[in-house]
Design a protein around this motif. Structure first.
Motif, PDB file in Angstrom:
ATOM      1  N   GLY A 115      -2.641  43.384  22.084  1.00  0.00           N
ATOM      2  CA  GLY A 115      -1.778  44.549  22.188  1.00  0.00           C
ATOM      3  C   GLY A 115      -0.370  44.234  22.663  1.00  0.00           C
ATOM      4  O   GLY A 115       0.498  45.108  22.653  1.00  0.00           O
ATOM      5  N   ALA A 116      -0.122  43.002  23.078  1.00  0.00           N
ATOM      6  CA  ALA A 116       1.209  42.585  23.535  1.00  0.00           C
ATOM      7  C   ALA A 116       1.353  41.094  23.238  1.00  0.00           C
ATOM      8  O   ALA A 116       1.454  40.268  24.140  1.00  0.00           O
ATOM      9  N   SER A 117       1.346  40.752  21.951  1.00  0.00           N
ATOM     10  CA  SER A 117       1.296  39.346  21.541  1.00  0.00           C
ATOM     11  C   SER A 117       2.587  38.577  21.777  1.00  0.00           C
ATOM     12  O   SER A 117       2.684  37.415  21.405  1.00  0.00           O
ATOM     13  N   GLN A 118       3.598  39.224  22.373  1.00  0.00           N
ATOM     14  CA  GLN A 118       4.769  38.459  22.791  1.00  0.00           C
ATOM     15  C   GLN A 118       4.478  37.746  24.109  1.00  0.00           C
ATOM     16  O   GLN A 118       5.281  36.992  24.612  1.00  0.00           O
ATOM     17  N   GLY A 144      10.242  40.598  27.020  1.00  0.00           N
ATOM     18  CA  GLY A 144       8.962  41.021  27.571  1.00  0.00           C
ATOM     19  C   GLY A 144       8.827  42.511  27.768  1.00  0.00           C
ATOM     20  O   GLY A 144       7.774  42.989  28.169  1.00  0.00           O
ATOM     21  N   GLY A 156       9.166  44.811  25.338  1.00  0.00           N
ATOM     22  CA  GLY A 156       8.525  45.423  24.180  1.00  0.00           C
ATOM     23  C   GLY A 156       9.328  46.549  23.560  1.00  0.00           C
ATOM     24  O   GLY A 156       8.846  47.230  22.666  1.00  0.00           O
ATOM     25  N   VAL A 196       5.853  36.982  17.811  1.00  0.00           N
ATOM     26  CA  VAL A 196       4.589  37.022  18.548  1.00  0.00           C
ATOM     27  C   VAL A 196       3.852  35.693  18.431  1.00  0.00           C
ATOM     28  O   VAL A 196       4.015  34.963  17.463  1.00  0.00           O
ATOM     29  N   GLN A 199       5.994  33.868  27.580  1.00  0.00           N
ATOM     30  CA  GLN A 199       6.594  35.127  27.145  1.00  0.00           C
ATOM     31  C   GLN A 199       7.670  34.830  26.115  1.00  0.00           C
ATOM     32  O   GLN A 199       8.513  33.966  26.317  1.00  0.00           O
TER      33      GLN A 199
END
Length: 198
Positions: A100-103, A68, A70, A76, A64
């Protein structure tokens, strides 16, 4: 007095056994890293182990960047490359940045057969830090992530083997010009200075 001495010895033995257990474990230390505010910034993670630690057949990384949540922009993950590390060219990679959540990233690599010592380069990660300012810092977590599942190493079976993942951070820094660019800038500055004197 004897009870106090016995208690001291017992505590010392407990503390020493805890320290020796942690120091002998397979360990990935992320540490504090610096990257430029640009795409495709390379981050290499290394693993260390002792001769007494078991050899491994694979790894599952659950990483992460940032908090986290967002809510605020965060760098990312772009990609993961396990081929140049301890698993070699026969590694079978899995996963990568979470769509859709590249972190977040769920990436891993495993050997088709056999095991290797968990000591050396583990993975090369590319991170996109475009649009961030020098001085910004972000957590880089391998444990305690919002994903919930910890990062871990595997032995044949597939069974999990004890390992320690020490979280870290990445800091954004100004781009450092390459030596060739710096020489070119000095040459231009020198030419302008000479022209002004004439």
């Amino acid at each position: 007095m004897q009870r106090l001495l016995a208690l001291f010895c017992l505590i010392s033995v407990f503390l020493f056994s805890e320290v020796s257990t942690v120091s002998a474990a397979i360990t990935v230390t992320i540490g504090s890293r610096e990257i430029e505010a640009a795409p495709s910034q390379l981050l290499e993670l290394f693993v260390t182990s002792e001769l007494s630690d078991p050899q491994v057949s694979g790894v599952s990384l659950n990483l992460q960047l940032g908090d986290g949540l967002g809510l605020d922009p965060e760098p990312v993950f772009e990609s993961f490359d396990f081929t140049g590390g301890i698993f070699g060219p026969t590694v079978v990679p899995t996963g990568g940045p979470v769509g859709g959540a590249s972190q977040f990233a769920q990436a891993g690599g495993s050997l088709p057969s056999g095991t290797v010592a968990a000591d050396g380069l583990l993975v090369r990660i590319l991170i996109d830090a475009s649009g961030f300012s020098p001085g910004e810092s972000f957590d880089l977590l391998a444990t305690g992530t919002a994903i919930g599942t910890p990062s871990q190493f595997f032995v044949p079976g597939p069974a999990v083997t004890p390992a320690v993942f020490l979280n870290g951070s990445i800091g954004v820094v100004s781009a450092i010009p390459e030596p060739g660019t710096a020489i070119a800038l000095l040459a231009v500055f020198g030419a302008v200075s000479v022209r002004r004197r004439r």
